[in-house]
Design a protein around this motif. Structure first.
Motif, PDB file in Angstrom:
ATOM      1  N   PRO A 390      47.308  32.321  49.735  1.00 16.48           N
ATOM      2  CA  PRO A 390      46.493  32.303  49.481  1.00 16.48           C
ATOM      3  C   PRO A 390      46.600  30.752  49.237  1.00 16.48           C
ATOM      4  O   PRO A 390      47.331  30.154  48.365  1.00 16.48           O
ATOM      5  N   ARG A 391      45.963  29.631  49.949  1.00  8.42           N
ATOM      6  CA  ARG A 391      46.221  27.862  49.172  1.00  8.42           C
ATOM      7  C   ARG A 391      44.637  27.909  48.432  1.00  8.42           C
ATOM      8  O   ARG A 391      44.580  27.079  47.981  1.00  8.42           O
ATOM      9  N   CYS A 392      43.811  28.594  48.484  1.00  8.69           N
ATOM     10  CA  CYS A 392      42.901  28.135  46.814  1.00  8.69           C
ATOM     11  C   CYS A 392      42.890  29.657  46.164  1.00  8.69           C
ATOM     12  O   CYS A 392      44.347  30.177  46.538  1.00  8.69           O
ATOM     13  N   PRO A 393      42.287  29.757  44.564  1.00  7.62           N
ATOM     14  CA  PRO A 393      43.539  30.139  43.354  1.00  7.62           C
ATOM     15  C   PRO A 393      43.414  31.771  44.106  1.00  7.62           C
ATOM     16  O   PRO A 393      41.957  32.444  44.526  1.00  7.62           O
ATOM     17  N   MET A 394      43.590  32.626  43.410  1.00 10.93           N
ATOM     18  CA  MET A 394      44.517  33.965  43.669  1.00 10.93           C
ATOM     19  C   MET A 394      43.952  34.684  42.284  1.00 10.93           C
ATOM     20  O   MET A 394      45.320  33.965  41.339  1.00 10.93           O
ATOM     21  N   ARG A 395      43.293  35.489  41.763  1.00 10.26           N
ATOM     22  CA  ARG A 395      43.458  35.554  39.782  1.00 10.26           C
ATOM     23  C   ARG A 395      43.071  37.168  40.375  1.00 10.26           C
ATOM     24  O   ARG A 395      41.377  37.278  40.591  1.00 10.26           O
ATOM     25  N   PHE A 397      43.575  41.053  37.955  1.00  8.76           N
ATOM     26  CA  PHE A 397      44.144  42.597  36.989  1.00  8.76           C
ATOM     27  C   PHE A 397      45.008  43.595  37.933  1.00  8.76           C
ATOM     28  O   PHE A 397      45.670  44.307  36.815  1.00  8.76           O
ATOM     29  N   GLN A 398      45.469  42.816  38.430  1.00  7.27           N
ATOM     30  CA  GLN A 398      46.876  43.641  39.337  1.00  7.27           C
ATOM     31  C   GLN A 398      47.406  43.066  39.187  1.00  7.27           C
ATOM     32  O   GLN A 398      48.074  41.808  38.803  1.00  7.27           O
ATOM     33  N   ARG A 399      48.474  44.312  38.598  1.00 14.45           N
ATOM     34  CA  ARG A 399      49.413  43.633  37.773  1.00 14.45           C
ATOM     35  C   ARG A 399      51.342  44.434  38.646  1.00 14.45           C
ATOM     36  O   ARG A 399      51.021  45.412  38.442  1.00 14.45           O
ATOM     37  N   ASP A 400      51.914  43.876  37.661  1.00 16.89           N
ATOM     38  CA  ASP A 400      53.232  44.438  37.840  1.00 16.89           C
ATOM     39  C   ASP A 400      53.492  44.826  39.394  1.00 16.89           C
ATOM     40  O   ASP A 400      53.681  44.217  40.086  1.00 16.89           O
ATOM     41  N   GLY A 401      54.399  46.073  39.559  1.00 16.81           N
ATOM     42  CA  GLY A 401      54.964  46.152  40.542  1.00 16.81           C
ATOM     43  C   GLY A 401      56.354  45.004  40.776  1.00 16.81           C
ATOM     44  O   GLY A 401      56.927  44.640  40.339  1.00 16.81           O
ATOM     45  N   HIS A 402      57.152  45.258  41.955  1.00 15.97           N
ATOM     46  CA  HIS A 402      58.554  45.438  42.430  1.00 15.97           C
ATOM     47  C   HIS A 402      57.977  43.268  42.964  1.00 15.97           C
ATOM     48  O   HIS A 402      57.255  43.656  43.838  1.00 15.97           O
ATOM     49  N   MET A 403      59.154  43.170  42.355  1.00 16.01           N
ATOM     50  CA  MET A 403      59.031  41.678  42.614  1.00 16.01           C
ATOM     51  C   MET A 403      58.236  40.957  42.081  1.00 16.01           C
ATOM     52  O   MET A 403      57.674  40.339  43.156  1.00 16.01           O
ATOM     53  N   MET A 405      56.186  38.086  40.978  1.00 12.84           N
ATOM     54  CA  MET A 405      56.714  36.634  41.183  1.00 12.84           C
ATOM     55  C   MET A 405      55.658  35.539  39.929  1.00 12.84           C
ATOM     56  O   MET A 405      56.005  34.663  38.798  1.00 12.84           O
ATOM     57  N   GLY A 406      54.894  36.012  39.462  1.00 11.25           N
ATOM     58  CA  GLY A 406      53.990  35.435  38.406  1.00 11.25           C
ATOM     59  C   GLY A 406      54.409  36.010  36.890  1.00 11.25           C
ATOM     60  O   GLY A 406      55.093  36.859  37.020  1.00 11.25           O
ATOM     61  N   THR A 407      53.805  35.450  35.695  1.00 11.43           N
ATOM     62  CA  THR A 407      53.913  35.745  34.568  1.00 11.43           C
ATOM     63  C   THR A 407      52.953  35.510  33.968  1.00 11.43           C
ATOM     64  O   THR A 407      52.352  34.691  33.171  1.00 11.43           O
ATOM     65  N   PRO A 408      52.192  36.842  34.437  1.00 12.45           N
ATOM     66  CA  PRO A 408      50.249  36.320  33.533  1.00 12.45           C
ATOM     67  C   PRO A 408      50.134  36.552  31.968  1.00 12.45           C
ATOM     68  O   PRO A 408      51.080  37.084  31.353  1.00 12.45           O
ATOM     69  N   LYS A 409      49.313  35.588  31.634  1.00 21.82           N
ATOM     70  CA  LYS A 409      49.798  35.271  29.999  1.00 21.82           C
ATOM     71  C   LYS A 409      48.462  36.350  29.385  1.00 21.82           C
ATOM     72  O   LYS A 409      47.600  36.593  30.443  1.00 21.82           O
ATOM     73  N   GLY A 410      48.609  36.542  28.188  1.00 23.52           N
ATOM     74  CA  GLY A 410      47.345  37.195  27.430  1.00 23.52           C
ATOM     75  C   GLY A 410      47.619  38.883  27.510  1.00 23.52           C
ATOM     76  O   GLY A 410      47.956  39.669  28.186  1.00 23.52           O
ATOM     77  N   ARG A 411      46.410  39.369  26.923  1.00 24.09           N
ATOM     78  CA  ARG A 411      46.613  40.612  26.315  1.00 24.09           C
ATOM     79  C   ARG A 411      45.894  41.664  26.962  1.00 24.09           C
ATOM     80  O   ARG A 411      45.850  42.598  27.350  1.00 24.09           O
ATOM     81  N   VAL A 412      44.520  40.885  27.923  1.00 28.09           N
ATOM     82  CA  VAL A 412      43.795  41.799  28.398  1.00 28.09           C
ATOM     83  C   VAL A 412      44.079  41.329  30.038  1.00 28.09           C
ATOM     84  O   VAL A 412      44.251  40.616  31.195  1.00 28.09           O
TER      85      VAL A 412
END
Ligand code: HDD
Length: 696
Positions: A390-395, A397-403, A405-412
């Motif tokens: 999307p061209r709007c923010p996408m955030r 807690f879905q994490r990991d999986g193949h490919m 691309m992002g690097t989510p930060k923090g412990r939460v």
């Protein structure tokens, strides 16, 4: 030096010659260094590493290993349906706010341009099949709205084959290649499809549509698009209004004729994708209006059919279209694979203000599209690909999986949490809230009785067509059923069609040479209704008399009058048409004044099926010479048989006689270019049709 400069501009043929291990160094341009995927600069990309010049290749050749490994995995599974497609970028601009009905900004902010990506496709054929196969066309639009992506995954036909998604695998298995032999490719004209169709009464309405010229469009730019289902619009107060979405082409609706479609498949299998690409490159941007049919519960209750049934439509005469904006496609993809192949359309992609209904086809689609992307794109992170993001923010807690691309930060990476003051939170006020539709009743595996009438709208569609369109439906059934080897299947299908109209079934039977008496297929729902015709269902009724976006093909030979050709080209371009010259040699022809006429096509590569109207700009000698060329005779013969307007010089007459042209209103002497172009803009000469083929 600018790196935009075309490389060939400074390339001499000598630069391109290389042999046996000699490096090709092409001069010109300003080129960055080539590297491995690890960023190591490559010195030699043309010779693998060997123990000696004629010795074994070494396993330590890392650039060879990397290059071949990547190549071996270049392909991803093609789409199980809609594998062959072409797409373009563009925008949607709202001109009429629907604020009363929806809170979606894309439908309420007049003048805002929402970027989008639209993919057109055929359904049954594999990725390498031809564009002009008789088939439904996919019409999928991904709108990157400021509130998230909205995918309107539609077709160029407003109804569908089945009412319940549970039957989709059967439909597709029956339509695609037969599993034992792997053919036929990209067509329904075979036993398994008609076996399934003849035993599936709910498909009857759609069968009428797919046997109509809707399934052989002239261009993606000249076809309508439909969201098919009834969706809901939800306004700020939470109230729901039903909606059906329609895309209507600015160039009008137009089809090719069937024999033309067959020949274009050979002449230019990329006919539709080339047309889309070329028109955008030329700045003639394809455009569609977005229209909506809005209706409420009271209309839904009073309508003869169930608005949740995707095999039914709502005639525009009952609920007129309200045009609310337009889509323009103004940019070709930069890379076919990254964009057109990797784009992932999902019916689940809706935004606040747009919601689902209980249409059982739509409900099932909501599982299928999301799921298919896993096998197609390799994992759950496909939404991160640039074409899908999307061209709007996408955030979340879905994490990991193949490919990933992002690097989510923090412990939460969970919710609720108190450890981080900045992580994302749900928003009950502005977030997507499902419409609180009330449900009650017994859970059961059943089809609603309100879905039971499979014939009334099929009949309405047939009788809403003009005479040539009805004739084409009859011919298409004859063609398709003539390819069915099992007589019992043909008989069953004819019985089914008796329920639509006995005369229709008789005409098809006659064309097939099927002499046995016709018996109506048993049907649970006997009360077929004679509905009022709906002229808006006719494509010919929506034809626009214009040459804009159409192609004029001008056949020349040695001795042609260049002045006449130049004048015609200028006049054609002035009305927005494309103009191409076809000559016996692609290097051009010698004009009557000793000059040269440039050519765009060599005769064998430029058959008349590629053009909407043709001109025979020939001297007597040129025509006599061409009369000995089968390709030239076929050029003229086909143009006539395909009901095209033919402009000609007096000199061309001998060639026309040889090709069987009989003078009529569409055979126009080239006096003034404007007169010919005016005649050609009216489209095909339908009156000619019964003289060039049997109409049953
Ligand atoms: Fe579908 C692709 C349109 C019913 C399952 N469909 C696909 C595409 C279009 C449609 C345009 C190509 C999208 C693209 O360009 O990538 N499909 C329709 C319409 C339907 C419909 C208008 C009926 C109203 N489809 C339908 C059903 C199912 C599917 C009932 C399954 C239950 N369709 C798929 C799919 C595809 C797909 C298997 C193949 C590739 C993809 O989704 O991404 O999931």
């Amino acid at each position: 030096m600018s790196n935009l400069k075309p490389q060939h501009a400074e390339t001499s043929p000598a630069d391109l010659i290389g042999s046996g291990g000699e490096l090709h160094q092409v001069s010109g341009g300003s080129h960055p260094q080539m590297t491995t995927n690890q960023g190591v600069v490559i010195a030699d990309d043309e010779n693998s590493l060997r123990a000696n010049p004629r010795g074994p290749t070494l396993l330590e050749d890392v650039s060879l290993l990397e290059k071949l490994q990547h190549f071996n995995h270049e392909r991803i599974p093609e789409r199980v349906v809609h594998a062959r497609g072409a797409a373009a970028h563009g925008y949607f601009e709202l001109t009429d706010s629907l604020a009363e009905f929806s809170k979606a900004k894309v439908l309420t902010e007049v003048g805002v341009r929402t970027p989008l990506f639209t993919r057109f496709s055929t359904v049954a054929g594999n990725a390498g099949s031809a564009d002009t196969a008789r088939d439904v066309r996919g019409f999928a639009v991904k709108l990157y709205t400021s509130e998230g992506n909205w995918d309107l995954v539609g077709n160029n036909i407003p109804v569908f084959f089945i009412q319940d998604a549970i039957k989709f695998p059967d439909l597709i298995h029956a339509a695609k290649q037969e599993p034992d032999r792997g053919f036929p490719q990209a067509q329904t004209a075979h036993d398994t499809f008609w076996d399934w169709a003849s035993l599936t009464p709910e498909s009857t309405h759609m069968l009428m549509w797919i046997m109509s010229d809707r399934t052989i469009p002239r261009s993606f730019r000249m076809m309508e698009g439909f969201g098919v289902h009834s969706f809901r619009l939800i306004n700020h107060a939470g109230a729901s209004t039903y909606v059906k979405f329609h895309w209507r082409p600015a160039l009008g609706s137009q089809a090719v004729v069937w024999d033309e479609a067959l020949k274009i498949s050979g002449g230019d299998p990329d006919f539709h994708r080339r047309d889309l690409w070329d028109s955008i490159e030329q700045g003639a941007f394809p455009k569609w209006e977005l229209g909506v049919q809005l209706f409420d519960e009271a209309f839904a209750d009073s309508f003869d059919f169930d608005i949740l049934d995707s095999t039914k439509l709502i005639p525009e005469e009952l609920v007129p279209l309200r045009v609310i904006g337009h889509m323009v496609l103004d940019r070709n993809p930069d890379n076919y694979f990254s964009e057109t192949e990797q784009v992932a359309f999902c019916t689940t992609h809706v935004i606040p203000g747009i919601d689902f209904t209980n249409d059982p086809l739509l409900q099932g689609r909501n599982q299928s599209y999301l799921d298919t992307q896993l096998s197609r794109l390799g994992g759950p992170n496909f939404a991160q690909l640039p074409i899908n993001a999307p061209r709007c923010p996408m955030r979340n807690f879905q994490r990991d999986g193949h490919m990933q691309m992002g690097t989510p930060k923090g412990r939460v990476s969970y919710s609720p949490s108190s450890l981080s003051p900045t992580t994302e939170r749900q928003d009950p006020v502005n977030g997507f809230v499902s419409f609180p539709a009330q449900e009650s009743g017994d859970k059961m595996r059943v089809r609603s009785e309100t879905f039971a009438d499979h014939y009334s709208q099929a009949r309405q569609f047939f009788f809403s067509q003009t005479e040539p369109e009805q004739n084409h439906i009859v011919s298409a059934f004859i063609f398709e059923l003539s390819k069915v080897e099992t007589e019992a299947v043909r008989t069953m299908m004819l019985s089914r069609l008796v329920n639509v109209d006995e005369m229709l079934a008789k005409r098809i039977a006659e064309g097939l040479g099927h002499d046995a008496p016709l018996v109506a297929a048993p049907t649970k729902f006997a009360a077929r209704t004679d509905l009022a015709t709906s002229p808006m269902l006719s494509m010919l009724a929506k034809f626009k008399p214009t040459l804009e976006g159409r192609k004029v093909g001008c056949l020349v030979a040695d001795g042609t009058d260049a002045v006449q050709v130049t004048a015609l080209e200028a006049a054609a371009k002035a009305v927005g048409a494309n103009f191409a010259v076809i000559a016996p040699k692609v290097g051009g022809a010698k004009s009557s004044d000793g000059g040269k006429i440039r050519a765009d096509f060599q005769l064998a590569g430029g058959p008349s099926v590629l053009f909407d109207t043709v001109v025979l700009a020939l001297s007597k000698e040129g025509a006599a010479m061409l009369a000995r060329e089968a390709a030239a005779v076929a050029f003229v013969h086909d143009a006539f048989a395909h009901l095209k307007v033919i402009g000609h010089t007096d000199g061309a007459k001998y060639l026309m006689e040889k090709a069987g042209v009989v003078p009529d209103a569409g055979v126009v002497r080239l006096a003034k270019p404007e007169a010919f172009l005016a005649a050609a803009s009216k489209g095909r000469i339908w009156d000619r049709e019964p003289s060039v083929r049997s109409v049953f």
